[in-house]
Structure formats: C-alpha cells, structure tokens
Design a protein around this motif. Structure first.
Motif, PDB file in Angstrom:
ATOM      1  N   VAL A   1      19.415 -30.985  30.444  1.00  0.00           N
ATOM      2  CA  VAL A   1      18.124 -31.633  30.184  1.00  0.00           C
ATOM      3  C   VAL A   1      17.445 -30.988  28.983  1.00  0.00           C
ATOM      4  O   VAL A   1      16.937 -31.684  28.099  1.00  0.00           O
ATOM      5  N   HIS A   2      17.440 -29.664  28.921  1.00  0.00           N
ATOM      6  CA  HIS A   2      16.825 -28.995  27.767  1.00  0.00           C
ATOM      7  C   HIS A   2      17.586 -29.307  26.479  1.00  0.00           C
ATOM      8  O   HIS A   2      16.979 -29.488  25.425  1.00  0.00           O
TER       9      HIS A   2
ATOM     10  N   PHE B   1      19.203 -32.078  25.878  1.00  0.00           N
ATOM     11  CA  PHE B   1      18.869 -33.456  25.544  1.00  0.00           C
ATOM     12  C   PHE B   1      17.526 -33.509  24.818  1.00  0.00           C
ATOM     13  O   PHE B   1      17.376 -34.212  23.818  1.00  0.00           O
ATOM     14  N   GLU B   2      16.562 -32.749  25.314  1.00  0.00           N
ATOM     15  CA  GLU B   2      15.221 -32.751  24.720  1.00  0.00           C
ATOM     16  C   GLU B   2      15.223 -32.221  23.296  1.00  0.00           C
ATOM     17  O   GLU B   2      14.367 -32.577  22.499  1.00  0.00           O
ATOM     18  N   SER B   3      16.195 -31.377  22.962  1.00  0.00           N
ATOM     19  CA  SER B   3      16.279 -30.859  21.591  1.00  0.00           C
ATOM     20  C   SER B   3      17.415 -31.530  20.811  1.00  0.00           C
ATOM     21  O   SER B   3      17.767 -31.073  19.734  1.00  0.00           O
ATOM     22  N   ASP B   4      17.973 -32.621  21.361  1.00  0.00           N
ATOM     23  CA  ASP B   4      19.045 -33.383  20.722  1.00  0.00           C
ATOM     24  C   ASP B   4      20.212 -32.481  20.313  1.00  0.00           C
ATOM     25  O   ASP B   4      20.694 -32.525  19.189  1.00  0.00           O
TER      26      ASP B   4
ATOM     27  N   ARG C   1      27.053 -34.460  26.109  1.00  0.00           N
ATOM     28  CA  ARG C   1      25.653 -34.899  26.121  1.00  0.00           C
ATOM     29  C   ARG C   1      25.407 -35.663  27.416  1.00  0.00           C
ATOM     30  O   ARG C   1      26.320 -36.286  27.960  1.00  0.00           O
TER      31      ARG C   1
ATOM     32  N   LEU D   1      20.738 -38.790  32.460  1.00  0.00           N
ATOM     33  CA  LEU D   1      19.428 -38.205  32.185  1.00  0.00           C
ATOM     34  C   LEU D   1      18.430 -38.450  33.313  1.00  0.00           C
ATOM     35  O   LEU D   1      17.860 -37.488  33.836  1.00  0.00           O
TER      36      LEU D   1
ATOM     37  N   ARG E   1      17.054 -35.473  35.844  1.00  0.00           N
ATOM     38  CA  ARG E   1      15.608 -35.207  35.956  1.00  0.00           C
ATOM     39  C   ARG E   1      15.120 -35.401  37.388  1.00  0.00           C
ATOM     40  O   ARG E   1      14.290 -34.629  37.864  1.00  0.00           O
TER      41      ARG E   1
ATOM     42  N   LEU F   1      11.698 -28.376  34.837  1.00  0.00           N
ATOM     43  CA  LEU F   1      11.245 -29.451  33.956  1.00  0.00           C
ATOM     44  C   LEU F   1       9.970 -29.073  33.204  1.00  0.00           C
ATOM     45  O   LEU F   1       9.671 -29.666  32.178  1.00  0.00           O
TER      46      LEU F   1
ATOM     47  N   PRO G   1       9.701 -24.725  28.966  1.00  0.00           N
ATOM     48  CA  PRO G   1      10.203 -25.177  27.660  1.00  0.00           C
ATOM     49  C   PRO G   1      11.604 -24.633  27.413  1.00  0.00           C
ATOM     50  O   PRO G   1      11.968 -23.573  27.906  1.00  0.00           O
ATOM     51  N   ALA G   2      12.361 -25.368  26.642  1.00  0.00           N
ATOM     52  CA  ALA G   2      13.695 -24.906  26.258  1.00  0.00           C
ATOM     53  C   ALA G   2      13.538 -23.659  25.419  1.00  0.00           C
ATOM     54  O   ALA G   2      12.645 -23.575  24.580  1.00  0.00           O
TER      55      ALA G   2
END
Length: 125
Positions: free
Chosen positions: A19-20, A22-25, A76, A82, A86, A97, A100-101
């Motif tokens: 998840v982290h 994914f959030e930072s691509d 990914r 996703l 979550r 959640l 922060p990453a």
C-alpha cells in the motif's frame, strides 16, 4: 475478488509495504519486500505467489536491469488488490494506513528498511 483463507501477521506486513509503495508509485521486488518485513526469502516469495494467484498483485520482469545483474521481478498492487489490501489493513491494522511511508533510506517500525524506488525500471504496463 479472492480473499486469503487466513489473515496472518506476515500477510499484513506485506500488504502494508504494498500500500505504501502504491501511494508513492513505486514497484517492489522480492528482496526489498523481504528486507522491509524481515520475513525469510521462502516466506516472502510464497506470499508473493499467493497474492499474484489471487490477482492482488501483478509482477513483471524488469525491462532494463543494471549491467551485470540479473533482471528482477517487479510487483505492484492491482486494481483488485488495492481496495482489498486497504480493507484488510483498515480492519486489522488501521495505524498502518495512517502511518506515512518512510522516506528513502529510513527505517519504519514495524517494517525494516522499506523499499528503494525504481523509477523508469518497469517495462510497459
């Protein structure tokens, strides 16, 4: 959507990393996930196989590996994985959640090391 039969702590750790990422691509490779979670190689790759079989993650071989190094398989979260990840984290580990990453090169608790960004290293989607 296929759900795992058992929600284990190792599964939660791996999902948190995904998840982290994914959030930072950021695509992830198995060694980075192993390092971030502290799981054994066997446990990490078994988990990746299970998540890929459930279509929660998609993996593909690195398009342009570093010279002299073998190509890595990069993973990914999928559009199916996703929301599933979550939802499980919200139920079982809600702080994951909100956390922060970690920044590149910093450690995160309970995860170790986390991941190294690999911009431009993933082939066509």
């Amino acid at each position: 959507m296929s759900f795992p039969t058992r929600i284990t702590n190792p599964l939660l750790m791996v999902l948190e990393v995904f998840v982290h990422a994914f959030e930072s691509d950021t695509p992830l490779h198995g060694w980075a996930i192993k390092k971030a979670t502290g799981l054994s190689g066997a446990a990490t790759y078994k988990m990746l196989d299970r998540l890929e079989d459930a279509h929660w993650i998609a993996g593909q071989w690195e398009a342009n590996p570093e010279p002299g190094k073998p190509a890595r398989r990069l993973y990914r979260l999928t559009p199916t994985g996703l929301p599933a990840a979550r939802a499980i984290l919200a139920e079982r580990r809600p702080a994951a959640l909100r956390r922060p990453a970690p920044e590149h090169g910093t450690a995160a608790r309970p995860l170790r090391g986390f991941f190294h960004p690999l911009p431009g290293r993933l082939g066509p989607r």
